[in-house]
Design a protein around this motif. Structure first.
Motif, PDB file in Angstrom:
ATOM      1  N   GLU A   1       0.822  -1.207   0.000  1.00  0.00           N
ATOM      2  CA  GLU A   1       0.000   0.000   0.000  1.00  0.00           C
ATOM      3  C   GLU A   1       0.859   1.261   0.000  1.00  0.00           C
ATOM      4  O   GLU A   1       0.544   2.250  -0.665  1.00  0.00           O
TER       5      GLU A   1
ATOM      6  N   LEU B   1       2.191   1.661  -3.455  1.00  0.00           N
ATOM      7  CA  LEU B   1       1.121   2.141  -4.336  1.00  0.00           C
ATOM      8  C   LEU B   1       0.918   3.644  -4.161  1.00  0.00           C
ATOM      9  O   LEU B   1       0.733   4.375  -5.143  1.00  0.00           O
TER      10      LEU B   1
ATOM     11  N   ARG C   1       1.351   6.590  -6.849  1.00  0.00           N
ATOM     12  CA  ARG C   1       0.291   7.568  -7.135  1.00  0.00           C
ATOM     13  C   ARG C   1       0.876   8.978  -7.190  1.00  0.00           C
ATOM     14  O   ARG C   1       0.572   9.749  -8.109  1.00  0.00           O
TER      15      ARG C   1
ATOM     16  N   ASP D   1       7.366   2.237  -9.434  1.00  0.00           N
ATOM     17  CA  ASP D   1       6.758   1.104 -10.127  1.00  0.00           C
ATOM     18  C   ASP D   1       7.521  -0.179  -9.804  1.00  0.00           C
ATOM     19  O   ASP D   1       6.931  -1.221  -9.484  1.00  0.00           O
TER      20      ASP D   1
ATOM     21  N   PHE E   1       6.834  -1.522  -6.269  1.00  0.00           N
ATOM     22  CA  PHE E   1       5.516  -2.155  -6.161  1.00  0.00           C
ATOM     23  C   PHE E   1       5.571  -3.604  -6.651  1.00  0.00           C
ATOM     24  O   PHE E   1       5.132  -4.533  -5.955  1.00  0.00           O
TER      25      PHE E   1
ATOM     26  N   PHE F   1      -1.832   3.745 -13.237  1.00  0.00           N
ATOM     27  CA  PHE F   1      -2.035   3.727 -11.787  1.00  0.00           C
ATOM     28  C   PHE F   1      -3.253   2.877 -11.434  1.00  0.00           C
ATOM     29  O   PHE F   1      -3.217   2.082 -10.477  1.00  0.00           O
TER      30      PHE F   1
ATOM     31  N   HIS G   1      -2.492  -0.690 -11.349  1.00  0.00           N
ATOM     32  CA  HIS G   1      -1.790  -1.065 -10.114  1.00  0.00           C
ATOM     33  C   HIS G   1      -2.775  -1.217  -8.957  1.00  0.00           C
ATOM     34  O   HIS G   1      -2.627  -2.125  -8.128  1.00  0.00           O
ATOM     35  N   VAL G   2      -3.758  -0.335  -8.908  1.00  0.00           N
ATOM     36  CA  VAL G   2      -4.783  -0.413  -7.859  1.00  0.00           C
ATOM     37  C   VAL G   2      -5.542  -1.729  -7.966  1.00  0.00           C
ATOM     38  O   VAL G   2      -5.820  -2.396  -6.955  1.00  0.00           O
TER      39      VAL G   2
ATOM     40  N   PHE H   1      -3.409  -4.495  -6.588  1.00  0.00           N
ATOM     41  CA  PHE H   1      -3.349  -4.398  -5.128  1.00  0.00           C
ATOM     42  C   PHE H   1      -4.635  -4.915  -4.475  1.00  0.00           C
ATOM     43  O   PHE H   1      -4.592  -5.718  -3.531  1.00  0.00           O
TER      44      PHE H   1
END
Length: 236
Positions: free
Chosen positions: A124, A127, A131, A145, A148, A194, A197-198, A201
């Motif tokens: 998190e 992430l 962001r 990146d 992550f 992004f 990626h969310v 996650f």
């Protein structure tokens, strides 16, 4: 200043490096346009564009959509002395992304089943860092990146998977620089990356291995498409 046409892009690259190092193009300054540089060196725009791509992938310059290229404020002398600048070949980046798709999609599947609470905290944080990088139009965001994706592989708790990705870490970072640089100035594209990626996650956090695998495949497939890989198509 005319240069020989053999290995033109490499020669243009060397000249640009010298001009940056000497201060002729100081940090935080805007480089001449591709057309102006082509005229300066007596070459076509194609080798100039290729040389600029290498500088961008190496972190020496940043390019923005419609805004030209800017010299980054870094320790240029140290970078130019010790960093090996290689001509980035799109095919090699595509092949690496293909390998990453295979490994990281399964790593995400396992991470969703095996993660420990601290992994979610670290993921998190990574992430959130990505962001912030995505909202900075002058920042490529490759370090955020990489962090992550590295945590995802770590959270799979398979030492062979972890070591495999560590073995290609340098190439991984270079490929991220190369691909993410193309999103500079494209706010919508950066938001899309992004969001991908969310999705990864959330799937891992929710313990949904299949969704995590699918989200990684979608994310890396979109990157491959952006780089012109004809071997893949948009995920449905």
């Amino acid at each position: 200043m005319r240069i020989k046409r053999e290995k033109v892009s490499s020669l243009v690259l060397e000249e640009l490096k010298k001009m940056i190092k000497s201060g002729e193009f100081p940090y935080n300054s805007k480089l001449p346009s591709e057309t102006e540089l082509a005229k300066m060196f007596g070459v076509s725009r194609s080798p100039v564009r290729e040389a600029l791509s290498v500088l961008a992938a190496s972190g020496l310059i940043e390019s923005t959509q419609g805004g030209g290229s800017w010299v980054r404020e870094v320790n240029l002398a140290e970078m130019l002395e010790h960093v090996q600048f290689e001509m980035v070949k799109v095919q090699q980046v595509q092949d690496l992304l293909e390998m990453r798709t295979i490994i990281e999609s399964e790593a995400a599947f396992l991470a969703a089943k095996r993660y420990k609470p601290q992994d979610i905290v670290d993921l998190e944080e990574a992430l959130e860092a990505f962001r912030k990088a995505s909202e900075d139009q002058f920042k490529i965001g490759y370090e955020e990146d990489y962090a992550f994706h590295r945590i995802i592989v770590r959270a799979a708790y398979n030492p062979f998977l972890t070591q495999t990705m560590e073995n290609v870490s340098e190439l991984h970072v270079k490929s991220l620089m190369f691909s993410l640089e193309k999103n500079l100035g494209w706010e919508e594209k950066r938001k899309e990356v992004f969001t991908e990626h969310v999705n990864i996650f959330n799937a891992i956090k929710n313990g949904d291995g299949i969704a995590a695998r699918t989200a990684v495949i979608e994310h890396l497939t979109n990157t491959r498409i952006k780089l012109g890989d004809k071997r893949v198509s948009k995920q449905k």
